[in-house]
Each structure stands twice: as C-alpha cells, then as structure tokens.
Write an enzyme that holds these catalytic residues in place. Structure first.
Site, PDB file in Angstrom:
ATOM      1  N   GLN A   1       0.786  -1.098  -0.060  1.00  0.00           N
ATOM      2  CA  GLN A   1       0.145   0.105  -0.018  1.00  0.00           C
ATOM      3  C   GLN A   1       0.940   1.234  -0.057  1.00  0.00           C
ATOM      4  OE1 GLN A   1      -3.401  -0.714   2.249  1.00  0.00           O
ATOM      5  NE2 GLN A   1      -4.383   1.049   1.533  1.00  0.00           N
ATOM      6  N   ASP A   2       1.122   1.746   1.114  1.00  0.00           N
ATOM      7  CA  ASP A   2       2.365   2.938   1.075  1.00  0.00           C
ATOM      8  C   ASP A   2       3.474   2.414   1.840  1.00  0.00           C
ATOM      9  OD1 ASP A   2       0.878   3.208   3.564  1.00  0.00           O
ATOM     10  OD2 ASP A   2       0.810   5.547   3.626  1.00  0.00           O
ATOM     11  N   PRO A   3       4.442   3.128   1.888  1.00  0.00           N
ATOM     12  CA  PRO A   3       5.714   2.692   2.610  1.00  0.00           C
ATOM     13  C   PRO A   3       5.819   2.823   4.230  1.00  0.00           C
ATOM     14  CG  PRO A   3       6.361   4.361   0.987  1.00  0.00           C
ATOM     15  CD  PRO A   3       4.871   4.411   1.372  1.00  0.00           C
TER      16      PRO A   3
ATOM     17  N   HIS B   1      -0.552   6.558   5.331  1.00  0.00           N
ATOM     18  CA  HIS B   1      -1.441   7.146   4.340  1.00  0.00           C
ATOM     19  C   HIS B   1      -1.389   8.563   3.861  1.00  0.00           C
ATOM     20  CE1 HIS B   1      -2.661   2.995   4.686  1.00  0.00           C
ATOM     21  NE2 HIS B   1      -3.323   3.234   5.670  1.00  0.00           N
TER      22      HIS B   1
END
Length: 224
Positions: free
Chosen positions: A60-62, A131
């Site tokens: 998804q995101d880091p 996010h």
C-alpha cells in the site's frame, strides 16, 4: 520490448506526475521527514527490470517509521526488526515452502533481484503518518505501471493481498496472467485466509508450467 525507462519516461512528462514530485519536494523543503529517502523512492524499478518481472506483490504505502522503508513493498533495511505483516509473510512461507527458514531480518532485495516486483501503490509517506500521501497522485502512476505490465508482458503472477490491492488489480487480464488473492498479511486480517493461502508455491507452480525459472523464496537467515 518495453523497459521501465519507456514506461516511467512517458509518465514523467505528464502534468499529474510533475505535480506529485512538486508535492513531495515541497514537503521535504518544509522540513518534514518523508520516507523513503529521495534516492530510494523508485528502488523497485531499479532492482527489477521490466522484462525481468515474474511476480508482482502489491503493497500500500511505505513504512512510516525511521530506517524502515527503502522503496520495496514489505521490505525493511538491514538491522531493522521485521514488521508484523512481514512476519506473517514469513510464517506463511514456512508453512508453504518445504525447508523455508524464517530469517532474522526483513531485507527482501534477493526477491527483487530474481524478478519479484515489490511495488507499493503509493511511493512516499510522511514520518509517523500512514497514508499521508495517499492523495498525491501516486495511485495514477502505479495504475499505469500495472497496466503496462498487463499489456506488454505475459504469464506474470500477481499476488494481491487485501481489498486495496485487489481493487488495484481488477483490470489485470486473467487469461494472460495468474492472479492470486488473499486477505492482507496484517495481524488484523492474516488469520482470515492469508495464512494457509499457499501463494508462494502456487506462484512457482505457475511459473514452472510456463517454463519460467521459479523464485527461490529463501532469504539468508541473517545478514553478515
């Protein structure tokens, strides 16, 4: 044959992409800590060339903690304790792949070098704020990356864990590629079907059927 230079080069000229980079630079210039460091943002593409991709794992995101993210989904830098989702990935590998030994680190570069594209759908994040860059436009970029793989490659394995990745991969051509879905390996959902999904052996079986060298999922148990 397409290369990442072709794919990313085309996107780099687009206004939306310029806008992403402007927002990230502005955040860094304002003194915010952004992960991963600037030189690592596009690491997934540096380590796994377009024509070498065999398996795509979507994140998804880091990670948003210090020294974790380095541009590969689920991977952390050497010396950092593997996060809970990655530990569940290791648990599933131990269950799925005969002889797999759980490593003491979370550095997945060996997978990337064999053709596993470890792609986050959002490529940057602000420290401590999951996010936080979700609306920067990265999703458009990674949609186009996936579309290019879908269109210009054949017989890839896409591992889509969790609803976000599954939605992202909904347009992948199932006749040309193998798409495997499961809940996310996060502790919140892993017990709902990620553990026991056997995606790693299934990926290798598919590659073998198409006369493609399998992935050696075993990592060095500890980094020297």
């Amino acid at each position: 044959m397409q290369t990442w230079k072709d794919v990313i080069g085309t996107e780099k000229t687009q206004p939306y992409f310029q806008h992403i980079l402007q927002q990230v630079h502005a955040a860094r210039d304002a003194g915010k800590t952004i992960y991963p460091p600037q030189h690592d943002v596009f690491n997934a593409f540096k380590l796994t060339e377009f024509d070498q991709v065999k398996v795509v794992i979507l994140g998804q995101d880091p990670y948003h903690g210090p020294n974790q993210a380095h541009g590969l989904a689920f991977s952390v830098l050497p010396g950092i304790v593997p996060p809970p989702s990655l530990l569940n990935i290791y648990k599933e590998l131990e269950n799925d792949i005969a002889g797999f030994q759980i490593p003491r680190h979370g550095y997945l570069v060996k997978w990337a070098e064999q053709g596993v594209l470890l792609l986050n759908t959002v490529l940057t994040v602000e420290r401590g704020l999951a996010h936080s860059h979700a609306n920067f436009g990265w999703e458009t970029f990674t949609d186009r990356v996936i579309a290019a793989l879908n269109r210009h490659r054949e017989n890839l394995v896409f591992l889509l864990w969790g609803s976000h990745a599954q939605k992202k991969g909904q347009f992948i051509d199932r006749d040309r590629h193998c798409v495997l879905t499961a809940p996310h390996p996060s502790p919140l959902s892993a017990h709902r079907g990620f553990l026991g999904c056997h995606h790693f052996s299934k990926a290798n079986n598919y590659l073998q059927e198409h006369k493609i060298t399998e992935i050696d999922w075993q990592l060095d148990t500890q980094l020297s």
